[in-house]
Motif scaffolding. Structure first.
Motif, PDB file in Angstrom:
ATOM      1  N   ARG A  57       0.840  -1.189   0.000  1.00  0.00           N
ATOM      2  CA  ARG A  57       0.000   0.000   0.000  1.00  0.00           C
ATOM      3  C   ARG A  57       0.885   1.252   0.000  1.00  0.00           C
ATOM      4  N   PRO A  58       0.386   2.354  -0.529  1.00  0.00           N
ATOM      5  CA  PRO A  58       1.185   3.589  -0.509  1.00  0.00           C
ATOM      6  C   PRO A  58       1.380   4.075   0.915  1.00  0.00           C
ATOM      7  N   GLY A  59       2.607   4.493   1.186  1.00  0.00           N
ATOM      8  CA  GLY A  59       2.937   4.984   2.527  1.00  0.00           C
ATOM      9  C   GLY A  59       4.199   5.817   2.498  1.00  0.00           C
ATOM     10  N   VAL A  60       4.863   5.887   3.620  1.00  0.00           N
ATOM     11  CA  VAL A  60       6.086   6.695   3.785  1.00  0.00           C
ATOM     12  C   VAL A  60       7.157   5.778   4.359  1.00  0.00           C
ATOM     13  N   ASP A  61       8.367   5.855   3.781  1.00  0.00           N
ATOM     14  CA  ASP A  61       9.454   5.020   4.258  1.00  0.00           C
ATOM     15  C   ASP A  61      10.114   5.645   5.486  1.00  0.00           C
ATOM     16  N   ALA A  62      11.254   5.090   5.879  1.00  0.00           N
ATOM     17  CA  ALA A  62      11.948   5.576   7.085  1.00  0.00           C
ATOM     18  C   ALA A  62      12.484   6.985   6.912  1.00  0.00           C
ATOM     19  N   LYS A  63      12.773   7.403   5.696  1.00  0.00           N
ATOM     20  CA  LYS A  63      13.292   8.740   5.437  1.00  0.00           C
ATOM     21  C   LYS A  63      12.193   9.772   5.227  1.00  0.00           C
ATOM     22  N   GLY A  64      10.950   9.346   5.306  1.00  0.00           N
ATOM     23  CA  GLY A  64       9.854  10.286   5.125  1.00  0.00           C
ATOM     24  C   GLY A  64       9.459  10.509   3.682  1.00  0.00           C
TER      25      GLY A  64
END
Length: 555
Positions: free
Chosen positions: A383-390
Protein backbone atom coordinates in the motif's frame (compact mmCIF):
# COMPACT_ATOMS: atom_id res chain seq x y z
CA UNK A 1 12.99 23.61 -101.80
CA UNK A 2 9.34 23.68 -100.87
CA UNK A 3 9.35 19.91 -100.39
CA UNK A 4 12.36 20.10 -98.10
CA UNK A 5 10.79 22.89 -96.13
CA UNK A 6 7.53 20.98 -95.81
CA UNK A 7 9.39 17.86 -94.63
CA UNK A 8 11.24 19.86 -91.99
CA UNK A 9 8.04 21.46 -90.80
CA UNK A 10 6.29 18.09 -90.67
CA UNK A 11 9.10 16.70 -88.57
CA UNK A 12 8.72 19.59 -86.15
CA UNK A 13 4.98 19.01 -85.57
CA UNK A 14 2.87 15.83 -86.13
CA UNK A 15 0.66 16.09 -89.20
CA UNK A 16 -2.31 14.41 -87.44
CA UNK A 17 -2.60 17.18 -84.85
CA UNK A 18 -2.24 19.78 -87.60
CA UNK A 19 -5.11 18.19 -89.52
CA UNK A 20 -7.25 18.03 -86.39
CA UNK A 21 -6.64 21.71 -85.71
CA UNK A 22 -7.41 22.67 -89.31
CA UNK A 23 -10.70 20.74 -89.33
CA UNK A 24 -12.85 22.18 -86.59
CA UNK A 25 -15.82 19.82 -87.10
CA UNK A 26 -13.83 16.59 -86.90
CA UNK A 27 -13.50 16.58 -83.06
CA UNK A 28 -17.23 17.25 -82.77
CA UNK A 29 -17.99 14.31 -85.03
CA UNK A 30 -15.67 12.05 -83.03
CA UNK A 31 -17.27 13.13 -79.73
CA UNK A 32 -20.78 12.61 -81.11
CA UNK A 33 -19.84 9.13 -82.35
CA UNK A 34 -18.39 8.25 -78.94
CA UNK A 35 -21.55 9.44 -77.17
CA UNK A 36 -23.76 7.42 -79.52
CA UNK A 37 -21.62 4.31 -79.01
CA UNK A 38 -21.82 4.75 -75.22
CA UNK A 39 -25.61 5.09 -75.37
CA UNK A 40 -25.91 1.97 -77.51
CA UNK A 41 -23.66 0.00 -75.13
CA UNK A 42 -25.70 1.16 -72.13
CA UNK A 43 -28.93 0.19 -73.86
CA UNK A 44 -27.63 -3.27 -74.71
CA UNK A 45 -26.30 -3.71 -71.19
CA UNK A 46 -29.64 -2.76 -69.71
CA UNK A 47 -31.41 -5.25 -71.99
CA UNK A 48 -29.04 -8.09 -70.95
CA UNK A 49 -30.75 -10.54 -68.52
CA UNK A 50 -29.65 -10.73 -64.90
CA UNK A 51 -28.20 -14.19 -64.31
CA UNK A 52 -28.55 -15.99 -60.99
CA UNK A 53 -27.33 -19.32 -59.67
CA UNK A 54 -29.37 -22.32 -60.72
CA UNK A 55 -27.24 -25.02 -59.05
CA UNK A 56 -23.78 -25.02 -57.51
CA UNK A 57 -21.29 -27.68 -56.42
CA UNK A 58 -22.54 -30.18 -58.97
CA UNK A 59 -20.75 -33.30 -60.04
CA UNK A 60 -19.61 -33.79 -63.61
CA UNK A 61 -22.39 -36.27 -64.35
CA UNK A 62 -25.16 -34.08 -62.97
CA UNK A 63 -23.68 -30.98 -64.59
CA UNK A 64 -23.62 -32.59 -68.03
CA UNK A 65 -27.20 -33.83 -67.69
CA UNK A 66 -28.43 -30.40 -66.60
CA UNK A 67 -26.66 -28.64 -69.50
CA UNK A 68 -28.24 -31.08 -71.96
CA UNK A 69 -31.69 -30.42 -70.51
CA UNK A 70 -31.17 -26.65 -70.63
CA UNK A 71 -30.22 -26.85 -74.30
CA UNK A 72 -33.34 -28.88 -75.04
CA UNK A 73 -35.51 -26.35 -73.16
CA UNK A 74 -33.83 -23.40 -74.98
CA UNK A 75 -32.89 -21.79 -71.67
CA UNK A 76 -29.80 -19.55 -71.89
CA UNK A 77 -27.10 -20.37 -69.38
CA UNK A 78 -23.53 -19.58 -68.51
CA UNK A 79 -20.96 -20.71 -66.00
CA UNK A 80 -19.73 -18.78 -63.03
CA UNK A 81 -16.08 -17.91 -62.70
CA UNK A 82 -14.17 -21.14 -62.20
CA UNK A 83 -17.13 -23.28 -63.30
CA UNK A 84 -18.42 -23.71 -59.77
CA UNK A 85 -22.06 -22.92 -60.60
CA UNK A 86 -24.55 -22.80 -63.49
CA UNK A 87 -26.28 -19.45 -64.04
CA UNK A 88 -29.58 -18.84 -65.80
CA UNK A 89 -31.73 -15.68 -66.18
CA UNK A 90 -33.18 -14.60 -62.85
CA UNK A 91 -36.81 -14.76 -64.02
CA UNK A 92 -36.39 -18.41 -65.11
CA UNK A 93 -34.62 -19.83 -62.06
CA UNK A 94 -37.63 -21.26 -60.23
CA UNK A 95 -39.36 -22.53 -63.36
CA UNK A 96 -36.19 -24.22 -64.56
CA UNK A 97 -35.63 -25.88 -61.21
CA UNK A 98 -39.15 -27.30 -61.21
CA UNK A 99 -38.80 -28.58 -64.77
CA UNK A 100 -35.46 -30.20 -63.98
CA UNK A 101 -36.88 -31.71 -60.80
CA UNK A 102 -39.62 -33.36 -62.85
CA UNK A 103 -36.81 -35.04 -64.80
CA UNK A 104 -35.09 -36.17 -61.60
CA UNK A 105 -32.21 -33.72 -61.88
CA UNK A 106 -29.89 -33.24 -60.20
CA UNK A 107 -29.60 -36.79 -59.02
CA UNK A 108 -26.72 -36.11 -56.67
CA UNK A 109 -24.34 -38.66 -55.25
CA UNK A 110 -26.58 -39.51 -52.29
CA UNK A 111 -29.77 -41.53 -52.24
CA UNK A 112 -32.20 -41.64 -49.35
CA UNK A 113 -35.30 -43.60 -48.58
CA UNK A 114 -36.61 -42.84 -52.05
CA UNK A 115 -34.53 -45.88 -53.00
CA UNK A 116 -37.22 -47.99 -51.34
CA UNK A 117 -40.01 -46.53 -53.47
CA UNK A 118 -39.41 -48.70 -56.54
CA UNK A 119 -38.74 -52.08 -55.01
CA UNK A 120 -38.89 -54.95 -57.48
CA UNK A 121 -41.23 -57.83 -56.90
CA UNK A 122 -39.46 -60.91 -55.59
CA UNK A 123 -36.38 -59.12 -54.29
CA UNK A 124 -34.31 -61.15 -51.85
CA UNK A 125 -34.04 -60.30 -48.19
CA UNK A 126 -30.32 -59.61 -48.56
CA UNK A 127 -30.87 -57.11 -51.38
CA UNK A 128 -33.64 -55.44 -49.42
CA UNK A 129 -31.35 -55.11 -46.38
CA UNK A 130 -28.59 -53.63 -48.54
CA UNK A 131 -31.00 -51.08 -50.02
CA UNK A 132 -32.22 -50.15 -46.56
CA UNK A 133 -28.65 -49.66 -45.35
CA UNK A 134 -27.82 -47.50 -48.40
CA UNK A 135 -30.93 -45.41 -47.83
CA UNK A 136 -30.09 -44.95 -44.15
CA UNK A 137 -26.54 -43.90 -45.01
CA UNK A 138 -27.83 -41.36 -47.54
CA UNK A 139 -30.31 -39.86 -45.10
CA UNK A 140 -27.64 -39.51 -42.40
CA UNK A 141 -25.28 -37.86 -44.91
CA UNK A 142 -27.98 -35.39 -45.93
CA UNK A 143 -28.61 -34.54 -42.28
CA UNK A 144 -24.90 -33.92 -41.75
CA UNK A 145 -24.71 -31.72 -44.87
CA UNK A 146 -27.44 -29.50 -43.46
CA UNK A 147 -24.86 -28.02 -41.07
CA UNK A 148 -23.53 -24.67 -42.22
CA UNK A 149 -19.86 -25.67 -41.99
CA UNK A 150 -20.24 -29.00 -43.84
CA UNK A 151 -19.95 -28.97 -47.61
CA UNK A 152 -20.33 -32.72 -48.20
CA UNK A 153 -20.63 -35.85 -46.07
CA UNK A 154 -20.45 -39.61 -46.44
CA UNK A 155 -21.64 -42.17 -43.92
CA UNK A 156 -20.60 -45.82 -43.76
CA UNK A 157 -22.56 -48.22 -41.58
CA UNK A 158 -21.38 -51.66 -40.52
CA UNK A 159 -24.50 -53.48 -39.31
CA UNK A 160 -23.78 -57.11 -38.32
CA UNK A 161 -26.21 -59.91 -38.90
CA UNK A 162 -28.37 -60.53 -35.81
CA UNK A 163 -27.81 -63.75 -33.89
CA UNK A 164 -29.91 -65.61 -31.36
CA UNK A 165 -26.82 -66.48 -29.33
CA UNK A 166 -25.74 -63.86 -26.84
CA UNK A 167 -22.05 -64.63 -27.18
CA UNK A 168 -22.13 -64.16 -30.95
CA UNK A 169 -23.96 -60.84 -30.92
CA UNK A 170 -21.97 -57.87 -32.24
CA UNK A 171 -22.66 -54.15 -31.97
CA UNK A 172 -22.92 -52.05 -35.15
CA UNK A 173 -20.43 -49.29 -35.94
CA UNK A 174 -20.38 -46.22 -38.17
CA UNK A 175 -17.87 -43.93 -39.88
CA UNK A 176 -18.58 -40.36 -41.02
CA UNK A 177 -16.33 -38.43 -43.43
CA UNK A 178 -16.99 -34.68 -43.59
CA UNK A 179 -15.80 -32.21 -46.22
CA UNK A 180 -15.78 -28.76 -44.63
CA UNK A 181 -15.92 -25.42 -46.37
CA UNK A 182 -12.58 -23.63 -46.66
CA UNK A 183 -11.77 -21.71 -43.51
CA UNK A 184 -14.43 -23.39 -41.36
CA UNK A 185 -14.05 -25.87 -38.51
CA UNK A 186 -16.31 -27.88 -36.24
CA UNK A 187 -16.08 -27.44 -32.50
CA UNK A 188 -16.34 -30.29 -30.02
CA UNK A 189 -20.04 -29.65 -29.46
CA UNK A 190 -20.89 -30.00 -33.14
CA UNK A 191 -18.82 -33.18 -33.50
CA UNK A 192 -20.56 -34.61 -30.45
CA UNK A 193 -23.93 -33.70 -31.96
CA UNK A 194 -23.07 -35.57 -35.18
CA UNK A 195 -21.98 -38.67 -33.28
CA UNK A 196 -25.15 -38.62 -31.15
CA UNK A 197 -27.29 -38.21 -34.27
CA UNK A 198 -25.72 -41.25 -35.95
CA UNK A 199 -25.83 -43.29 -32.76
CA UNK A 200 -29.50 -42.49 -32.23
CA UNK A 201 -30.44 -43.34 -35.82
CA UNK A 202 -29.07 -46.90 -35.82
CA UNK A 203 -30.48 -49.42 -33.34
CA UNK A 204 -28.03 -50.63 -30.65
CA UNK A 205 -25.20 -48.46 -32.00
CA UNK A 206 -22.97 -47.35 -29.09
CA UNK A 207 -21.70 -43.81 -29.09
CA UNK A 208 -18.09 -44.97 -28.87
CA UNK A 209 -18.45 -46.94 -32.13
CA UNK A 210 -19.02 -43.76 -34.20
CA UNK A 211 -15.93 -42.30 -35.88
CA UNK A 212 -15.90 -38.84 -37.47
CA UNK A 213 -13.14 -37.65 -39.84
CA UNK A 214 -12.62 -34.54 -41.96
CA UNK A 215 -11.33 -34.25 -45.54
CA UNK A 216 -7.74 -33.95 -44.28
CA UNK A 217 -7.85 -37.21 -42.37
CA UNK A 218 -8.07 -35.60 -38.93
CA UNK A 219 -9.96 -37.65 -36.37
CA UNK A 220 -12.60 -35.30 -35.00
CA UNK A 221 -14.33 -37.74 -32.67
CA UNK A 222 -11.16 -38.50 -30.66
CA UNK A 223 -11.67 -37.68 -26.98
CA UNK A 224 -9.84 -34.43 -26.37
CA UNK A 225 -8.64 -34.09 -22.83
CA UNK A 226 -5.62 -34.45 -20.58
CA UNK A 227 -3.78 -37.43 -19.26
CA UNK A 228 -6.38 -37.96 -16.53
CA UNK A 229 -9.00 -38.87 -19.11
CA UNK A 230 -11.07 -35.68 -18.79
CA UNK A 231 -12.86 -34.60 -21.91
CA UNK A 232 -13.33 -31.04 -23.09
CA UNK A 233 -16.62 -30.52 -21.28
CA UNK A 234 -15.16 -31.67 -17.97
CA UNK A 235 -12.10 -29.45 -18.38
CA UNK A 236 -14.38 -26.53 -19.18
CA UNK A 237 -16.39 -27.23 -16.05
CA UNK A 238 -13.20 -27.28 -13.93
CA UNK A 239 -12.10 -23.94 -15.39
CA UNK A 240 -15.50 -22.44 -14.69
CA UNK A 241 -15.38 -23.63 -11.08
CA UNK A 242 -11.89 -22.18 -10.60
CA UNK A 243 -12.81 -18.85 -12.19
CA UNK A 244 -15.90 -18.64 -10.00
CA UNK A 245 -13.79 -18.95 -6.84
CA UNK A 246 -11.28 -16.40 -8.19
CA UNK A 247 -14.07 -13.90 -8.83
CA UNK A 248 -15.43 -14.42 -5.32
CA UNK A 249 -12.06 -13.76 -3.69
CA UNK A 250 -11.24 -10.71 -5.79
CA UNK A 251 -14.76 -9.28 -5.43
CA UNK A 252 -14.57 -9.31 -1.63
CA UNK A 253 -10.98 -7.99 -1.40
CA UNK A 254 -11.05 -5.29 -4.09
CA UNK A 255 -13.17 -2.84 -2.06
CA UNK A 256 -10.67 -3.09 0.81
CA UNK A 257 -7.35 -3.12 -1.05
CA UNK A 258 -8.33 -1.34 -4.26
CA UNK A 259 -8.86 -2.57 -7.79
CA UNK A 260 -5.75 -4.12 -9.30
CA UNK A 261 -4.05 -4.70 -5.94
CA UNK A 262 -5.24 -8.30 -5.57
CA UNK A 263 -4.57 -11.29 -7.79
CA UNK A 264 -5.87 -14.76 -6.97
CA UNK A 265 -5.57 -18.20 -8.49
CA UNK A 266 -7.54 -21.29 -7.48
CA UNK A 267 -6.90 -24.91 -8.36
CA UNK A 268 -9.88 -27.22 -7.94
CA UNK A 269 -9.70 -30.99 -7.66
CA UNK A 270 -13.06 -32.12 -9.02
CA UNK A 271 -14.29 -35.68 -8.76
CA UNK A 272 -16.13 -36.83 -11.88
CA UNK A 273 -16.53 -40.45 -10.71
CA UNK A 274 -20.09 -41.70 -10.51
CA UNK A 275 -20.39 -43.99 -7.45
CA UNK A 276 -23.38 -46.09 -6.46
CA UNK A 277 -23.22 -47.90 -3.08
CA UNK A 278 -25.68 -50.28 -1.37
CA UNK A 279 -25.02 -51.30 2.29
CA UNK A 280 -26.92 -53.62 4.69
CA UNK A 281 -25.80 -53.39 8.36
CA UNK A 282 -26.96 -55.10 11.57
CA UNK A 283 -26.64 -53.52 14.99
CA UNK A 284 -25.26 -55.62 17.84
CA UNK A 285 -27.64 -56.99 20.49
CA UNK A 286 -28.42 -54.58 23.31
CA UNK A 287 -30.22 -54.88 26.62
CA UNK A 288 -33.61 -53.61 25.50
CA UNK A 289 -34.90 -55.78 22.73
CA UNK A 290 -38.36 -56.45 21.42
CA UNK A 291 -39.68 -60.01 21.46
CA UNK A 292 -40.93 -60.97 18.07
CA UNK A 293 -42.31 -64.47 18.98
CA UNK A 294 -42.05 -66.93 21.91
CA UNK A 295 -42.84 -70.67 22.05
CA UNK A 296 -42.44 -73.13 25.00
CA UNK A 297 -43.31 -76.83 25.54
CA UNK A 298 -43.07 -79.20 28.59
CA UNK A 299 -43.42 -83.07 28.76
CA UNK A 300 -43.21 -85.62 31.69
CA UNK A 301 -43.19 -89.47 31.70
CA UNK A 302 -43.54 -91.71 34.86
CA UNK A 303 -43.47 -95.54 35.36
CA UNK A 304 -42.14 -96.53 32.06
CA UNK A 305 -38.88 -98.31 31.77
CA UNK A 306 -36.76 -96.55 29.38
CA UNK A 307 -35.62 -98.39 26.36
CA UNK A 308 -32.29 -100.05 26.95
CA UNK A 309 -29.99 -102.78 25.80
CA UNK A 310 -28.31 -103.43 22.56
CA UNK A 311 -30.53 -102.90 19.58
CA UNK A 312 -31.39 -106.16 17.91
CA UNK A 313 -33.38 -109.38 18.25
CA UNK A 314 -32.29 -110.09 21.85
CA UNK A 315 -33.59 -106.82 23.22
CA UNK A 316 -36.73 -106.94 21.18
CA UNK A 317 -38.88 -108.94 23.63
CA UNK A 318 -42.64 -109.17 23.76
CA UNK A 319 -44.44 -107.18 26.45
CA UNK A 320 -45.15 -108.74 29.87
CA UNK A 321 -48.40 -110.48 30.78
CA UNK A 322 -50.93 -107.88 31.86
CA UNK A 323 -52.53 -108.21 35.28
CA UNK A 324 -56.08 -107.63 36.32
CA UNK A 325 -57.00 -104.15 37.43
CA UNK A 326 -57.08 -103.39 41.11
CA UNK A 327 -60.46 -102.41 42.35
CA UNK A 328 -59.54 -101.64 45.97
CA UNK A 329 -58.79 -97.96 46.40
CA UNK A 330 -56.35 -98.58 49.14
CA UNK A 331 -54.44 -100.87 46.90
CA UNK A 332 -54.43 -98.26 44.18
CA UNK A 333 -52.96 -95.64 46.44
CA UNK A 334 -50.43 -98.08 47.75
CA UNK A 335 -49.50 -99.22 44.27
CA UNK A 336 -49.23 -95.61 43.07
CA UNK A 337 -46.98 -94.68 45.93
CA UNK A 338 -44.86 -97.72 45.39
CA UNK A 339 -44.53 -97.03 41.70
CA UNK A 340 -43.70 -93.40 42.45
CA UNK A 341 -40.95 -94.49 44.65
CA UNK A 342 -39.72 -97.34 42.57
CA UNK A 343 -40.73 -96.43 38.88
CA UNK A 344 -38.60 -94.22 36.47
CA UNK A 345 -39.57 -90.63 35.65
CA UNK A 346 -38.75 -88.48 32.55
CA UNK A 347 -39.33 -84.66 32.17
CA UNK A 348 -38.73 -82.43 29.10
CA UNK A 349 -39.05 -78.64 28.65
CA UNK A 350 -38.51 -76.67 25.39
CA UNK A 351 -38.63 -72.86 24.96
CA UNK A 352 -38.06 -70.76 21.76
CA UNK A 353 -37.90 -66.96 21.87
CA UNK A 354 -37.46 -64.83 18.67
CA UNK A 355 -36.32 -61.20 19.03
CA UNK A 356 -36.51 -58.36 16.44
CA UNK A 357 -33.14 -57.81 14.69
CA UNK A 358 -32.03 -54.25 13.62
CA UNK A 359 -31.39 -53.90 9.86
CA UNK A 360 -30.34 -50.84 7.88
CA UNK A 361 -30.25 -50.74 4.06
CA UNK A 362 -28.60 -47.65 2.54
CA UNK A 363 -28.37 -46.79 -1.17
CA UNK A 364 -25.98 -43.90 -1.91
CA UNK A 365 -25.32 -42.35 -5.33
CA UNK A 366 -22.67 -39.64 -5.32
CA UNK A 367 -23.11 -36.80 -7.76
CA UNK A 368 -20.40 -36.17 -10.36
CA UNK A 369 -18.50 -32.92 -10.34
CA UNK A 370 -18.08 -32.65 -6.59
CA UNK A 371 -15.13 -30.59 -5.38
CA UNK A 372 -12.68 -32.78 -3.50
CA UNK A 373 -10.06 -30.17 -2.65
CA UNK A 374 -9.28 -26.49 -3.26
CA UNK A 375 -5.89 -24.81 -3.38
CA UNK A 376 -5.84 -21.01 -3.51
CA UNK A 377 -3.03 -18.48 -3.77
CA UNK A 378 -3.62 -14.76 -3.17
CA UNK A 379 -1.06 -12.03 -3.84
CA UNK A 380 -1.66 -8.60 -2.23
CA UNK A 381 0.17 -5.49 -3.37
CA UNK A 382 1.96 -3.09 -1.00
CA UNK A 383 0.00 0.00 0.00
CA UNK A 384 1.19 3.59 -0.51
CA UNK A 385 2.94 4.98 2.53
CA UNK A 386 6.09 6.70 3.78
CA UNK A 387 9.45 5.02 4.26
CA UNK A 388 11.95 5.58 7.08
CA UNK A 389 13.29 8.74 5.44
CA UNK A 390 9.85 10.29 5.12
CA UNK A 391 9.60 9.85 1.34
CA UNK A 392 6.52 8.43 -0.39
CA UNK A 393 6.96 4.72 -1.00
CA UNK A 394 5.11 1.43 -1.01
CA UNK A 395 5.05 -0.29 2.38
CA UNK A 396 3.93 -3.75 3.46
CA UNK A 397 0.53 -4.33 5.04
CA UNK A 398 0.45 -4.97 8.79
CA UNK A 399 -0.01 -8.53 9.95
CA UNK A 400 -3.45 -7.79 11.36
CA UNK A 401 -4.69 -6.68 7.95
CA UNK A 402 -3.09 -9.73 6.30
CA UNK A 403 -4.93 -11.98 8.78
CA UNK A 404 -8.13 -10.17 7.90
CA UNK A 405 -7.47 -10.70 4.19
CA UNK A 406 -6.81 -14.38 4.78
CA UNK A 407 -10.01 -14.84 6.80
CA UNK A 408 -12.08 -13.08 4.16
CA UNK A 409 -10.56 -15.21 1.39
CA UNK A 410 -11.33 -18.38 3.38
CA UNK A 411 -14.95 -17.40 3.81
CA UNK A 412 -15.27 -16.44 0.14
CA UNK A 413 -13.90 -19.75 -1.14
CA UNK A 414 -15.70 -21.91 1.42
CA UNK A 415 -12.50 -23.12 3.07
CA UNK A 416 -12.75 -26.59 4.64
CA UNK A 417 -9.91 -28.09 6.64
CA UNK A 418 -11.52 -31.54 6.63
CA UNK A 419 -11.56 -31.49 2.87
CA UNK A 420 -7.86 -30.62 2.80
CA UNK A 421 -8.15 -27.08 1.37
CA UNK A 422 -5.12 -24.80 1.45
CA UNK A 423 -4.80 -21.01 1.21
CA UNK A 424 -1.62 -18.99 0.87
CA UNK A 425 -1.69 -15.18 1.14
CA UNK A 426 1.48 -13.30 0.14
CA UNK A 427 2.09 -9.57 0.51
CA UNK A 428 4.55 -8.36 -2.15
CA UNK A 429 4.99 -5.25 -4.33
CA UNK A 430 3.76 -5.66 -7.87
CA UNK A 431 6.43 -5.25 -10.52
CA UNK A 432 5.45 -2.99 -13.41
CA UNK A 433 7.27 -3.57 -16.68
CA UNK A 434 9.15 -0.46 -17.70
CA UNK A 435 9.04 0.92 -21.21
CA UNK A 436 12.49 0.34 -22.78
CA UNK A 437 12.01 3.40 -25.03
CA UNK A 438 10.95 5.78 -22.27
CA UNK A 439 14.44 7.29 -21.77
CA UNK A 440 15.29 7.67 -25.46
CA UNK A 441 15.28 11.15 -27.08
CA UNK A 442 12.31 12.12 -29.19
CA UNK A 443 14.15 11.70 -32.47
CA UNK A 444 14.96 8.05 -31.58
CA UNK A 445 11.47 7.08 -30.49
CA UNK A 446 10.14 4.24 -32.71
CA UNK A 447 6.80 5.99 -33.14
CA UNK A 448 8.45 9.23 -34.26
CA UNK A 449 10.78 7.37 -36.62
CA UNK A 450 7.82 5.58 -38.20
CA UNK A 451 5.95 8.87 -38.54
CA UNK A 452 8.97 10.48 -40.20
CA UNK A 453 9.18 7.60 -42.66
CA UNK A 454 5.54 8.03 -43.60
CA UNK A 455 5.92 11.81 -44.04
CA UNK A 456 9.05 11.35 -46.16
CA UNK A 457 7.35 8.78 -48.36
CA UNK A 458 4.35 10.98 -49.09
CA UNK A 459 6.59 14.05 -49.56
CA UNK A 460 8.67 12.17 -52.13
CA UNK A 461 5.55 11.05 -53.95
CA UNK A 462 4.28 14.63 -53.98
CA UNK A 463 7.59 16.00 -55.34
CA UNK A 464 7.71 13.39 -58.10
CA UNK A 465 4.13 14.19 -59.05
CA UNK A 466 4.83 17.93 -59.18
CA UNK A 467 7.93 17.37 -61.31
CA UNK A 468 6.03 15.17 -63.75
CA UNK A 469 3.23 17.73 -64.04
CA UNK A 470 5.25 20.92 -64.36
CA UNK A 471 8.26 19.41 -66.12
CA UNK A 472 6.77 16.86 -68.51
CA UNK A 473 2.99 16.90 -68.84
CA UNK A 474 2.31 20.63 -68.84
CA UNK A 475 5.01 21.55 -71.43
CA UNK A 476 3.83 18.75 -73.70
CA UNK A 477 0.24 19.98 -73.47
CA UNK A 478 1.35 23.56 -74.29
CA UNK A 479 3.42 22.37 -77.23
CA UNK A 480 0.78 20.21 -78.89
CA UNK A 481 -2.45 21.98 -77.93
CA UNK A 482 -1.49 25.64 -78.62
CA UNK A 483 -3.96 27.31 -81.04
CA UNK A 484 -2.43 28.53 -84.39
CA UNK A 485 -2.01 32.32 -84.82
CA UNK A 486 -4.73 34.13 -86.78
CA UNK A 487 -4.26 34.53 -90.55
CA UNK A 488 -2.90 37.78 -91.99
CA UNK A 489 -5.63 40.16 -93.11
CA UNK A 490 -3.85 40.89 -96.40
CA UNK A 491 -3.69 37.18 -97.30
CA UNK A 492 -7.24 36.53 -96.24
CA UNK A 493 -8.55 39.53 -98.24
CA UNK A 494 -6.57 38.62 -101.39
CA UNK A 495 -4.38 41.80 -101.43
CA UNK A 496 -1.00 41.64 -103.15
CA UNK A 497 1.20 39.72 -100.83
CA UNK A 498 4.47 41.54 -101.51
CA UNK A 499 3.28 45.12 -100.82
CA UNK A 500 0.87 44.33 -98.03
CA UNK A 501 3.18 41.87 -96.39
CA UNK A 502 6.06 44.20 -96.52
CA UNK A 503 4.05 47.14 -95.31
CA UNK A 504 2.74 45.19 -92.36
CA UNK A 505 6.17 43.87 -91.60
CA UNK A 506 7.58 47.37 -91.70
CA UNK A 507 4.90 48.58 -89.33
CA UNK A 508 5.69 45.81 -86.82
CA UNK A 509 9.37 46.49 -87.25
CA UNK A 510 8.78 50.16 -86.49
CA UNK A 511 6.82 49.19 -83.41
CA UNK A 512 9.74 47.16 -82.13
CA UNK A 513 12.25 49.92 -82.55
CA UNK A 514 13.91 48.68 -85.76
CA UNK A 515 14.85 51.08 -88.64
CA UNK A 516 16.15 51.10 -92.17
CA UNK A 517 16.86 48.11 -94.41
CA UNK A 518 17.49 45.72 -91.53
CA UNK A 519 13.96 46.21 -90.25
CA UNK A 520 12.47 45.72 -93.70
CA UNK A 521 14.50 42.57 -94.30
CA UNK A 522 13.42 41.16 -90.93
CA UNK A 523 9.77 41.87 -91.65
CA UNK A 524 10.08 40.24 -95.06
CA UNK A 525 11.52 37.06 -93.56
CA UNK A 526 8.74 36.84 -90.96
CA UNK A 527 6.06 37.34 -93.57
CA UNK A 528 7.63 34.72 -95.79
CA UNK A 529 7.75 32.23 -92.92
CA UNK A 530 4.16 32.93 -91.99
CA UNK A 531 3.05 32.48 -95.60
CA UNK A 532 4.72 29.09 -95.75
CA UNK A 533 3.03 28.04 -92.54
CA UNK A 534 -0.40 29.09 -93.78
CA UNK A 535 0.21 27.26 -97.09
CA UNK A 536 0.95 24.05 -95.18
CA UNK A 537 -1.99 24.31 -92.83
CA UNK A 538 -4.74 25.35 -95.23
CA UNK A 539 -3.92 25.10 -98.94
CA UNK A 540 -7.42 26.35 -99.82
CA UNK A 541 -6.69 29.83 -98.49
CA UNK A 542 -3.47 29.98 -100.54
CA UNK A 543 -5.31 28.84 -103.64
CA UNK A 544 -7.96 31.53 -103.07
CA UNK A 545 -5.29 34.22 -102.67
CA UNK A 546 -3.46 33.12 -105.84
CA UNK A 547 -6.72 33.05 -107.75
CA UNK A 548 -7.46 36.58 -106.55
CA UNK A 549 -4.06 37.73 -107.67
CA UNK A 550 -4.46 36.18 -111.12
CA UNK A 551 -7.91 37.67 -111.53
CA UNK A 552 -6.65 41.12 -110.53
CA UNK A 553 -3.82 41.02 -113.04
CA UNK A 554 -6.20 40.09 -115.90
CA UNK A 555 -8.36 43.10 -115.20
Amino acid sequence: MNAATQTTDDAGKPPLLAQLRSRERLPLLIAAAAIIAALIAAFLWSRAPDYKVLYSNLGDRDGGAIITSLQQMNVPYKFAEGGGAILVPAEQVHETRLRLASQGLPKGGLVGFELMDNQKFGISQFAEQVNYQRALEGELARSAESLSAVQAARVHLAIPKPSVFVREQQKPSASVILTLYPGRVLDDGQVSAITHMVSSSVPELPLKNVTVLDQNGNLLSAPSGNANGLDASQLKYVREVEQAYVRRIEAILNPILGAGNVHAQVTADVDFNSVEQTAESYKPNSGDQAVRSQQSSEASQIGTNPAGGVPGALSNQPPATPTAPITNPNQVATAGAASAVQGPRSDRKDATVNFEVDRTIRHVQQATGAVKRLSAAVVVNFRPGVDAKGKPALVALPQAQLDQVQNLAKEAMGFSGQRGDTLNVVNSPFTVAEDPFANLPWYRQPANIELAKQIGKWALITLVGLYLWFGVVRPALKKHLTAPPPAEPSLAAGAPGGTAGRGDGAARADGQGESGAAAEQSAYERNLQYARQVARQDPKIVATVVKAWVGGDER
